[in-house]
Design a protein around this motif. Structure first.
Motif, short mmCIF file in Angstrom:
data_model
loop_
_atom_site.label_atom_id
_atom_site.label_comp_id
_atom_site.label_asym_id
_atom_site.label_seq_id
_atom_site.Cartn_x
_atom_site.Cartn_y
_atom_site.Cartn_z
N LEU A 69 -1.05 2.65 1.31
CA LEU A 69 -2.03 3.43 1.57
C LEU A 69 -2.53 3.92 0.34
CD1 LEU A 69 -0.49 5.55 4.39
CD2 LEU A 69 -2.44 4.16 4.58
N LEU A 70 -1.85 4.12 -0.58
CA LEU A 70 -2.48 4.69 -2.00
C LEU A 70 -3.09 3.36 -2.65
CD1 LEU A 70 -2.69 6.75 -4.27
CD2 LEU A 70 -0.69 6.09 -5.11
N ALA A 71 -2.84 2.35 -2.67
CA ALA A 71 -3.61 1.23 -3.22
C ALA A 71 -4.93 0.86 -2.43
CB ALA A 71 -2.86 0.02 -2.92
N LEU A 72 -4.93 1.25 -1.01
CA LEU A 72 -6.13 1.18 -0.39
C LEU A 72 -7.17 2.15 -0.70
CD1 LEU A 72 -4.94 0.11 3.18
CD2 LEU A 72 -6.21 -1.19 1.58
N ALA A 73 -6.44 3.41 -1.19
CA ALA A 73 -7.33 4.53 -1.52
C ALA A 73 -7.89 4.26 -3.14
CB ALA A 73 -6.62 5.90 -1.52
N TRP A 74 -7.24 3.52 -3.61
CA TRP A 74 -7.43 3.13 -5.18
C TRP A 74 -8.76 2.02 -4.79
CZ3 TRP A 74 -8.67 -1.32 -7.54
CH2 TRP A 74 -8.78 -1.28 -9.00
N VAL A 75 -8.59 1.11 -4.01
CA VAL A 75 -9.71 0.23 -3.83
C VAL A 75 -11.04 1.01 -3.13
CG1 VAL A 75 -10.60 -1.70 -1.99
CG2 VAL A 75 -8.27 -1.79 -3.08
#
Length: 517
Positions: free
Chosen positions: A171-177
């Protein structure tokens, strides 16, 4: 265009490489090291840095036991790098400017590996072919694995431990995206999340998680083990096993956070095999059901049409379980005795949940009738279907009520794999999706030829996946799934669409979902 392109992210500038075909930034930190006090805690976004960070090689893989079937890109002399500080991602885009001057759609990959193996640095996930031929911006990422990522210590009474930390990584990686991908030429409003095996399981978890709403807009789940996610009681038993192996009491948080990572990996490797042997059909490590991220089982949520309403491609390989039989893996119950124990355990669990007649387990004779005339071991077929095919069918049936859903079965296998009885086994679809046939060392798949035909299959698969990411239907001749026709794309030497391909399976297994969730 510079051969050392620099992009400025919210945390700082990163310098990649451009070889004239693709620009690539590898090893971008998206979270602080999940070590010490952050072990078994939600990830913390990467702190800003000064200057320009070099992003030219993969970050370390999550700690795991080396496995020859999961080859990682070489790192330092002596083999691939592994480190508990593993939360890095990679971005690959075509070197050429977008054809229409608009940001490119984004595809975010979640690797598989039974929630205990793998990394974004696996050779097959290089991404050059998929990014260039599909005209997309590709993101691959690492998340925590095994006992460090999928251990529900909260269910075992460990103070301060958080649930589903690996899912929180994703989820954090998707927020980074969402926050950074525009700087790389990607469209944050056109994000497709896709994955295979455990990665596809994470895709189904995202589809069932309220916390993921708005972070992605399309999804592809390749061979999702969607029924292999468990509530606090089962997750707590696994966590207590790990603590017993480590010789640490649940209340001794200081000792847990100070343990050498090697000890945790060793304990996780032992429990990885113990759990499915003791309880056939279950995994040691998987997302936990019952917290703020996954209030309910994803299989139940999606089969009831309550998932996030984004378009979905879902499917499986025809011969999934042959790989597990070949590797003598404990992860799937292949032997008849193991299958009987699995069904008995499912019946007991459904009775415990208040379904006194064994719940909705279909009669054994009705299930076996679905395999009349099969040329492969019946137990291999049953294992394939209970672990992968039936969950995919239940997902397609439910999700098609809320969003366009496309069901497939991957049947293609070169001659050698057919002659050896391996066929279209689990994970054999990966080179076709990625256009990378050099991802396994000494791969004998094309010993008897067939590489040209395989390349044609790969081109069609990549074109379908990319068209879907661009917001279109996934190629010609593949209508959406509905409860009337139940259209299924069969991916083979020549693709074809079949109506209700799995009618016999549905009749045998029934419409109600079966799982340990």
């Amino acid at each position: 265009m510079s051969d050392r392109p620099v992009v400025v992210t919210a945390a700082g500038a990163v310098r990649g490489r451009d070889d004239g075909r693709v620009s690539a930034w590898r090893g971008i930190r998206y979270a602080e090291p999940p070590t010490g006090a952050l072990r078994w805690r939600a990830p913390v976004p990467a702190r800003p840095w000064k200057g320009v960070a070099e992003a030219v090689r993969f970050g370390p893989a999550a700690p795991q036991r080396p496995n020859p079937s999961v080859p990682l890109a070489p790192g330092e002399p002596g083999g691939p790098r592994m480190d508990e500080d593993c939360l890095f991602l990679n971005v690959v885009r075509p070197s050429a400017e977008p054809a229409f001057g608009r940001p490119r759609p984004v595809m975010v990959w979640l690797h598989g590996g039974a929630y205990a193996l793998g990394a974004s640095s696996q050779l097959v996930y290089r991404g050059d072919a998929l990014a260039t031929d599909g005209d997309v911006v590709l993101v691959t990422l690492n998340y925590r694995l095994g006992a460090l990522g999928f251990l529900d210590l909260a269910a075992a009474g460990v103070p301060g431990a958080e649930t589903n930390v690996a899912l929180r990584d994703v989820l954090l990686a998707l927020a980074w995206v969402r926050d950074n991908i525009r700087a790389f030429g990607g469209d944050p409003e056109a994000v497709t999340v896709f994955g295979q095996s455990a990665g596809a399981g994470l895709v189904t978890a995202l589809l069932a998680s309220p916390a993921a709403d708005g972070l992605f807009h399309r999804a592809i789940a390749q061979s999702p083990p969607a029924g292999s996610m468990y509530g606090p009681e089962r997750s707590g038993r696994v966590a207590r096993r790990i603590l017993d192996h480590l010789g640490v009491a649940p209340g001794d948080v200081g000792s847990l956070r100070g343990l050498p990572v090697e000890a945790i990996v060793d304990a996780g490797a032992a429990v990885y095999t113990e759990v499915p042997r003791a309880h056939p059909g279950t995994l040691a490590f998987a997302p936990s059901v019952g917290d703020d991220l996954l209030p309910e089982s994803p299989l139940r949520v999606l089969s009831e049409g309550r998932g996030l309403p984004v378009p979905l491609i879902v499917g499986t390989n025809r011969d999934e379980a042959t790989l597990f039989r070949l590797m003598r893996s404990p992860l799937l119950p292949i032997r008849s005795a193991s299958l009987r124990r699995m069904f008995s355990a499912m019946r007991d669990e459904q009775e415990r949940l208040g379904q006194p007649d064994g719940g909705r387990l279909p009669p054994r004779d009705r299930i076996l009738a679905a395999y009349a005339g099969t040329r492969m071991s019946r137990s291999v077929r049953v294992a394939t279907d209970i672990a992968f095919r039936m969950p995919a069918l239940w997902l397609a049936e439910g999700h098609s009520a809320v969003a366009p859903t496309y069901l497939y079965r991957f049947d293609y296998a070169p001659l050698l794999l057919r002659l050896t009885g391996i066929g279209a086994a689990h994970a054999t679809d990966l080179p076709y999706v990625w256009g990378e046939f050099g991802g396994l060392p000494h791969d004998p798949s094309f010993l008897f030829g067939g590489r040209r035909a395989a390349a044609a299959v790969s081109a069609r698969v990549r074109a379908r996946w990319a068209a879907f990411a661009h917001g279109a239907e996934p190629g010609a001749g593949w209508p959406p799934y509905d409860s009337d026709r139940r259209a299924t794309l069969v991916i083979a030497r020549e693709d074809r669409t079949a109506a209700d391909l799995d009618a016999a399976l549905r009749a045998g297994w029934g419409a109600q979902i079966l799982s340990f969730g």
